[in-house]
Design an enzyme around this catalytic site. Structure first.
Site, short mmCIF file in Angstrom:
data_model
loop_
_atom_site.label_atom_id
_atom_site.label_comp_id
_atom_site.label_asym_id
_atom_site.label_seq_id
_atom_site.Cartn_x
_atom_site.Cartn_y
_atom_site.Cartn_z
N HIS A 59 -9.02 29.38 32.91
CA HIS A 59 -8.46 29.44 31.57
C HIS A 59 -7.21 30.31 31.52
O HIS A 59 -6.23 29.98 30.81
CB HIS A 59 -9.50 29.98 30.59
CG HIS A 59 -9.00 30.06 29.18
ND1 HIS A 59 -8.85 28.94 28.38
CD2 HIS A 59 -8.57 31.10 28.43
CE1 HIS A 59 -8.36 29.29 27.21
NE2 HIS A 59 -8.20 30.61 27.21
N ASP A 64 -5.63 -1.75 -18.08
CA ASP A 64 -5.62 -0.92 -19.28
C ASP A 64 -4.33 -0.10 -19.31
O ASP A 64 -3.95 0.51 -18.32
CB ASP A 64 -6.82 0.03 -19.31
CG ASP A 64 -8.13 -0.71 -19.51
OD1 ASP A 64 -8.15 -1.60 -20.37
OD2 ASP A 64 -9.10 -0.41 -18.80
N ASP A 91 -3.74 -23.28 -35.97
CA ASP A 91 -4.74 -22.33 -35.46
C ASP A 91 -5.77 -23.08 -34.63
O ASP A 91 -6.59 -23.82 -35.17
CB ASP A 91 -5.42 -21.60 -36.62
CG ASP A 91 -6.23 -20.40 -36.14
OD1 ASP A 91 -6.49 -20.31 -34.93
OD2 ASP A 91 -6.62 -19.56 -36.98
#
EC number: 3.4.23.47
Length: 1465
Positions: A1181, A796, A537
């Protein structure tokens, strides 16, 4: 400094600077500590002059000493420094603060013993901090000093009625009369809520006093009456009466103390209101340090302010009762009534040992029980290992050491040359490794075995009869994670009986054993001849074992262990044999559930913890074509930063994240260091901006935030992936470009150079590669567990399933094992197994979810940035808390404001914030989505035109939200409702994939009527209409056709721009007229006034003709809510009408009543404007069907008129006027597609940046025809990038050949996917509309396609620069050529600096940046200013340095030297 400077004399100041802050510490007291102490004394109403003498310091200590045990850190620091100053005045020699505290406390105790005991309170001596003092035998009242009142006000303002306010009031009001106390309350009177609470307590206590002390009746003349409740409160008594009651000889009544107690009760109630945490709710967390828990406990205890006996009981019982189990076990062992010091000392080493105990018990369990079947174990072979195989020759029956064949060159692991097996990239990274002795250690390949067990091996062990077949399998003297205990002992005994051999293999040096941490490393050790199993450990300092006897030569020692403290025996110089090595070390014996070897033995053995590097395949990365890596010099760094970076780099090199760069590497990127948030550790940063510029582009990282409204599952678990970047390897061929240099202090040696072996932070490709790698790792697991929901966001991972507890835990264990096997770490401290789960700001349970605790900020001064953050928090809360509103808060920051600009709150915004606070105090819970249950959405309308909605299944709320986007001053409720429905539909599709059933507060007829004539949104989902009680209706009835036989009103308004005076009026077809004079108005307001005037004076049914497009636009939208008073009046009048026809006529040329009313309202206000170019514009137009901006540009008519001309055209009025805008892309980017019309194939190419199109009819949709069109396109315009769908004609070899020959990069998308080739798809639609308008002007489809292409390129103006697409494309090509020309001209002026002189000033200034060098002068840039300097007053030098850091003090020195050189020149 005044009195601050006279606190200590020069000699005493020198003595002060010799006193250490802490025993054995390096820091010492300085004069700034005295200055700080003087400022802190004001808070307690103490004069700073008290610090000038020993007696004064003693008075301060008497005031502070009772508060120290429960005081704040600032109070304790003040007490410490006063103790030190006291010792200096008393000429006591002290070394540190602790000595000074002991001496000061000894003096205080001695003075307390000398004080005589008194039965009743007496006034303090002169000079005390009390308002009532005794002079010549009489009691005199002195008003409270401003310092005392100021200290009280500061206390309340800073602590906000926190727990510290009550003891602060006790200290400051000591000895005060009710008059003085009322004066203190009046100073903080602006806190109305708190003052009202205190007043209510005073009234209640005064009534109780009067009830318990009834009046005795009439009093004799001259005799002092007894105080009533109002007298104690100071409202019906004088100061003299209050003093007499307090200090009379017989039956004194301490009215001051009584009133103080009442105020304390009120303050306690305020504290509980402002700090709602109850003392019973203060509990220690499982990992919370005991000292932190005690601080929270006493802070709440001070708020209680109960009887001292009760507080003592709380300390002795609640403090222990609410501790975590580990601390509670220790505290109960201290016996009855332990002191706080004893408790803090006993629990000092405990920081959540329960977790440690579980981990160790789990390790013991895993060591003695078989391991679970790992993920995808079916693909691995079962059974025993085969025969021994030689790594050198590949034959079976002998080992490599025994092999007689010639030694094979290269790696024994992979067979490749250029490296040996110890450095093989395919070898698994070792975690725990013995340091090499002698030559470089040979490391064996290491992987988890098929059963999931891990092993330990040395090269000579195959000769002992161990089986090592299988290539990567390594035998061991003991199995660490699988098998039973008997086999562990048997293997260990066999190993002990075998003769110990030297771990030496030829000329390859010492071969060290490796321990994998996929399982916990449990090995067999021999301690003084006694065999034990121990866990290695690295997180433990000491080593402790149980079950052995080492004699009587030990030292008793108590250590923090499992469940508290453990009594152990410490033995020194004990012989230990482990993994073939003998060492002598210190070891302890005691009751421990698992034997542990800590760092003291592991360091002696030479073992280290190595970081894992993922075994995922590196992603191939390259630089952009023609680019080279960064070669930027390292800027100077401070000594402190260099040492910090050195430590970080050495650690990363040991963990395998960095390696030393070879001397042939020419690249470099600057590095620097910054302090972390805790200000104690450093963080290394690499300035990868230059590398990011030259690195290839990556897929855009789209970390879409996953919602928590997942389907309801039985079990949920959350795990965290640690250091994901540093677990993924970087492409070996790209590593060279990440090189950086660690400089040495004072350039004592050449800087050490490193390169990254893993994904570096700050590099543009790290996120994309990490995302890709994590997806590849998780994909097989998702497929194998299709019933398990796995949501990954950043690092996560949420796992949800309906499996049983055992099966779910097994899946989680397999996922963790898979991640660990691939090199990703899953820290246990962030592993969440039990609810509630902290995830992405939520708290999750299997059956419900909540938002984590939301705390709204409290600030004295609010800035724009603070308001923005507040709105963000409220919007986050709005997904669960219904009724959250932010409209008035958002109004606070309207307009162009800087982030630091201070904001003043309005009453409406404050009320809105308080309402939101009340909503957030309520508990709200959300539910999860259930499949096959109908999804519903209910919409409600609140006040102030704000909408709220909830999406639910039955009574289970899945999500709530709000909508308050009102873009116009005047708006319609049905239009807003349509936007709300649109938002809900999109959210439901994204989250759950289905459209809910809508409950809308509107009748279907109202909706259908509005939707047919006044649609205003782009997409509305299909739904089943379920109306709730209607809250919305169309306010009035506008008809489309003129009303026959009704009066017609012609309205107009005008305004003088200079004087702001105006007129509004109307003329009717029946001869009526009216004019209204206006002041301080505008043209638009005057037009609205005229319309309102006509509505007021007209019949219920009326025709109204206006010449204002502004008025017409407002009325046509049928607004129901508005912020304009005049529009509100119009709405009110319109509601009264039965029917209204509103018409619009441009200008006033020969239009009867309109011309008359214009003449009527224009006298003295404006000149009549005749728009003579309307007719030519209309003809233009009708011929070309150009857009609004083209008419405005060519004919100079107002935009409103041009817009009406377009809207009046039946061919252009299909879906209103489009909102023009262009996507600004690279100059050479085109999109191409094929569309079909009248059985013909039209191929269309669009220049993305300009909108210019090329289109023609082709006979067949083949690769040859497409290639010919592409070649024709490339011969006309520059094209470097072509984006198409993946149709057969675009992917044909002919098109690819043309693209290769011309040098075009070709990319593909998905057919009919707007995100893939959205520009050309939209242009196909516009082209077909234009063809439809021109279809009657040509016979063949080929002709009309070319005519439509001409109109769209040359007769359609708008977008970037208000140009036609043809003008824009030519402009872009020209601009690109100019940029390249000027860049070539200015390239030679880069990296030059200019020092210059101005006027008669002989001082050289600069350096400035050289912009241009002419024959007689130079142009330079200094900061933001451009200067022209004569050549004779300028000196041009070349700048050879790289980028500079923030702390490069050498830069200033270099600049100063350069200036001196320039001046001397």
């Amino acid at each position: 400094m005044g009195a601050r400077g006279s606190v200590l004399s020069g000699k005493k100041t020198d003595e002060l600077e010799k006193v250490r802050l802490r025993p054995g510490g390096k820091k010492k007291y300085m004069l700034k500590h005295v200055v700080w102490a003087v400022n802190e004394l004001d808070r307690f109403g103490l004069a700073e002059s008290l610090l000038e003498s020993k007696e004064g310091c003693q008075k301060i200590l008497k005031v502070l000493a009772p508060l120290v045990p429960t005081g704040s850190e600032n109070l304790k620091s003040l007490f410490n420094i006063v103790c030190v100053i006291f010792c200096l005045h008393a000429e006591e020699k002290v070394k540190d603060t602790e000595e000074a505290k002991k001496i000061a406390q000894r003096h205080l105790a001695a003075d307390t013993e000398k004080m005589p005991a008194t039965n009743k309170p007496t006034a303090p001596p002169s000079g005390g901090n009390y308002p009532v003092q005794q002079l010549a035998g009489n009691y005199v009242h002195l008003p409270l000093s401003p310092r005392t009142l100021n200290a009280w006000v500061k206390l309340v303002e800073e602590k906000k009625f926190g727990a510290e306010v009550v003891p602060g009031f006790q200290a400051l009001s000591e000895g005060c009369t009710p008059y003085d106390i009322n004066q203190m309350l009046n100073c903080v009177g602006e806190h109305q809520a708190a003052m009202q609470i205190i007043r209510e307590i005073i009234n209640e206590e005064a009534a109780d006093w009067d009830q318990q002390h009834p009046s005795p009746g009439p009093m004799p003349a001259g005799q002092l009456r007894d105080p009533r409740g109002s007298d104690i409160a100071g409202t019906t008594s004088t100061v003299e009466e209050q003093i007499q009651w307090m200090y009379r000889a017989q039956n004194p009544v301490p009215v001051g103390n009584i009133y103080r107690r009442w105020i304390q009760l009120g303050l306690q109630k305020c504290v509980r209101m402002y700090n709602p945490t109850n003392i019973l709710d203060i509990k220690q967390g499982p990992k919370e340090p005991f000292q932190s828990y005690v601080d929270r406990f006493y802070k709440s205890l001070r708020a209680e302010q109960t009887d001292p006996a009760v507080k003592n009981w709380m300390t002795q019982t609640l403090l222990i009762q609410n501790a975590n189990p580990d601390c509670k076990l220790v505290l109960k062992g201290l016996g009855m009534n332990p002191t706080l010091e004893e408790m803090l000392t006993a629990c000092q080493g405990i920081g959540g040992p329960g977790q440690k105990a579980r981990l160790m018990a789990e390790a013991l369990k895993e060591a003695l029980t078989p391991a679970p079947i790992p993920f995808a174990a079916v693909q691995q072979k079962a059974g025993k290992r085969g025969t021994v195989t030689c790594w050198n020759c590949g034959k079976q029956g002998h080992t490599a050491r025994q092999c007689r064949a010639p030694r094979r060159q290269g790696c024994w692991k992979c067979g490749k040359t250029g490296h040996i097996m110890s450095k093989c990239p395919e070898r698994q990274a070792g975690f725990l490794r013995v340091r090499t002795l002698g030559k470089e250690a040979s490391q064996l390949p290491h992987d988890p075995s098929a059963s999931g067990s891990d092993t330990i091996c040395t090269p000579d062990e195959p000769s002992r009869g161990h089986d090592t077949s299988g290539g990567d399998t390594i035998c061991a003297p003991c199995r660490s994670s699988s098998g039973d205990a008997e086999k562990l002992h048997a293997d260990g005994e066999t190993t002990e009986r075998e003769p110990r051999e030297t771990l030496q293999g030829g000329d390859r040096g010492f071969a060290a054993p490796q321990f994998s941490l996929w399982r916990r490393p449990v090995v067999k050790a021999c301690i003084e001849g006694q065999s034990v199993e121990v866990l290695l450990d690295t997180g433990v300092d000491d080593s402790i074992v149980a079950g052995i006897e080492l004699g009587s030569n030990y030292t008793p020692k108590i250590v923090g262990g499992i469940g508290g403290f453990i009594n152990t025996k410490e033995y020194k110089d004990v012989e230990i044999e482990v993994v073939g090595k003998r060492v002598r070390a210190t070891i302890m014996t005691g009751d421990t559930p698992i034997n542990i070897f800590g760092r003291n033995i592991l360091n002696t053995l030479g073992m280290t913890l190595n970081f894992p590097v993922a075994k995922v395949e590196p992603v191939k990365v390259e630089l952009k074509p023609g680019k080279d890596g960064p070669k930027i010099r390292q800027w100077p760094l401070s000594r402190e930063k260099i040492l910090a970076l050195k430590e970080i780099c050495e650690k990363m090199e040991k963990e395998g994240q960095l390696e030393e760069a070879p001397p042939t590497n020419p690249y470099n990127t600057p590095t620097f260091a910054i302090k972390k948030k805790d200000k104690n550790k450093w963080r290394m940063l690499i300035d990868f901006r230059e590398l990011n510029k030259v690195t290839q582009d990556f897929t855009e990282v789209n970390w879409v935030f996953p919602t928590r409204q997942v389907a309801e599952k039985r079990r949920i678990t959350v795990i965290d992936v640690g250091d994901a970047y540093f677990s993924i390897p970087l492409d070996p061929n790209f590593r060279q470009y990440t090189a950086f240099t660690l400089p040495s202090v004072n350039n004592a040696e050449p800087g050490k150079r490193y390169i990254y072996k893993v994904l570096p932070q700050g590099w543009k490709g790290s996120q994309s590669i990490c995302q890709y790698s994590m997806r590849k790792v998780l994909d097989p697991f998702r497929k194998a567990n299709s019933d398990v929901i796995i949501i990954q966001y950043m690092d996560d991972i949420l796992i949800a399933s309906d499996r049983s507890d055992l099966e779910h835990d097994r899946v989680v264990s397999q996922l963790k094992e898979l991640l660990n096997d691939m090199g990703f770490s899953t820290p246990e401290e962030k592993f969440q197994k039990d609810p509630p789960f902290k995830w992405m700001g939520y708290e999750l349970w299997p059956k419900k979810w909540k938002l984590q605790k939301i705390q709204l900020p409290e600030k004295e001064v609010w800035t724009v940035n603070a308001i923005q953050k507040l709105v963000g928090v409220l919007n986050w809360a709005a997904q669960l808390f219904p009724g959250i509103k932010t409209r008035h808060i958002c109004k606070l920051i309207r307009g162009k404001m800087t982030l630091t600009e201070e904001v003043q709150w309005t009453e409406l915004a404050e009320a809105e914030l308080q309402e939101n606070k009340i909503i957030l105090e309520q508990e709200q819970e959300g539910s999860y989505y259930k499949e096959r249950v109908p999804l519903e959405a209910t919409v409600q309308k609140n006040l102030a035109n704000q909408w709220t909605y909830k999406i639910h299944q039955g009574n289970k709320v899945l999500k709530v939200g709000k909508y308050a986007k009102v873009k116009n001053t005047h708006t319609n409720g049905v239009r807003l409702l349509a936007h709300v429905v649109q938002k809900i539909g999109k959210e439901a599709l994204v989250i759950w994939g289905e459209i809910p059933v809508f409950h809308l507060p509107v009748e279907r007829e109202t909706w259908d009527q509005w939707w047919t004539d006044y649609w205003q949104v782009t997409w509305i989902p299909e739904w089943d209409f379920v109306s709730t009680p209607p809250l919305i209706r169309l306010a009035y009835n506008l008809v489309k056709d003129p009303l026959e036989g009704r009066e017609t009103y012609y309205t107009d308004g005008s305004c003088n721009r200079t004087s702001k005076e105006g007129k509004a009026g109307y003329v009717t077809d029946r001869g009526k007229d009216k004019v209204k004079v206006l002041e301080q108005t505008t043209n638009q307001q005057a037009e609205l006034e005229a319309f309102a005037l006509a509505l007021t004076d007209s019949e219920p049914q009326v025709n109204i003709i206006v010449d204002s497009q502004y008025v017409m636009g407002i009325i046509a939208a049928q607004p129901t809510e508005t912020e304009s008073p005049i529009v509100a009046k119009i709405i009110e009048e319109m509601i009264k009408k039965e029917a209204v026809y509103v018409g619009w006529v441009p200008a006033h040329k020969g239009l009867g009543g309109n011309q008359e009313v214009d003449h009527l309202v224009s006298q003295g206000i404006r000149q009549v404007l005749f728009l003579e170019k309307i007719e030519p514009a209309q003809e233009e137009h009708e011929k070309y069907h150009g857009n609004v901006k083209e008419l405005v540009h060519k004919f100079g008519i107002p935009q409103l008129v041009a817009k009406q001309i377009v809207n009046s055209c039946d061919k252009c009025q299909q879906k209103g006027e489009a909102i023009h805008g262009q996507v600004n892309a690279d100059l050479g980017t085109w999109q191409m597609d094929c569309t079909h019309l009248e059985g013909k194939i039209i191929i269309v190419a669009v220049h993305v940046a300009s909108g210019f199109i090329e289109a023609e009819v082709i006979p067949q949709e083949t690769g040859r025809q497409t290639a010919l069109f592409l070649l024709k396109l490339a011969s006309r315009w520059p094209i470097t990038h072509l984006h198409t769908d993946n149709g057969a004609n675009f992917t044909s070899p002919s098109v690819k050949m043309v693209a290769w020959w011309v040098g075009i990069e070709q990319t593909f998308g998905v057919p009919y996917n707007p995100q893939s080739q959205g520009v050309v798809e939209a242009m196909n639609h516009h082209l077909k509309n234009q063809i439809d308008r021109l279809r009657d002007q040509a016979v063949s489809i080929e002709t009309v396609v070319l005519m439509a292409t001409h109109c769209m390129n040359f007769k359609r103006r708008g977008g970037i620069g208000d140009m036609t697409p043809a003008e824009r494309l030519v402009n872009m090509i020209t601009t690109e050529q100019e940029i390249q020309f000027f860049q070539a001209k200015n390239l030679k002026f880069q990296n030059f600096q200019v020092y210059y002189r101005e006027g008669r000033d002989q001082l050289w200034k600069g350096p400035g940046e050289l912009l241009w060098k002419g024959e007689g002068a130079v142009i330079i840039k200094v900061g933001t200013e451009i200067k022209v300097v004569p050549r004779r007053k300028a000196k041009i030098i070349r700048h050879y340095g790289g980028g500079k850091g923030l702390d490069c003090s050498a830069d200033m020195e270099d600049t100063r030297q350069a200036r001196e050189m320039a001046q001397s020149d």
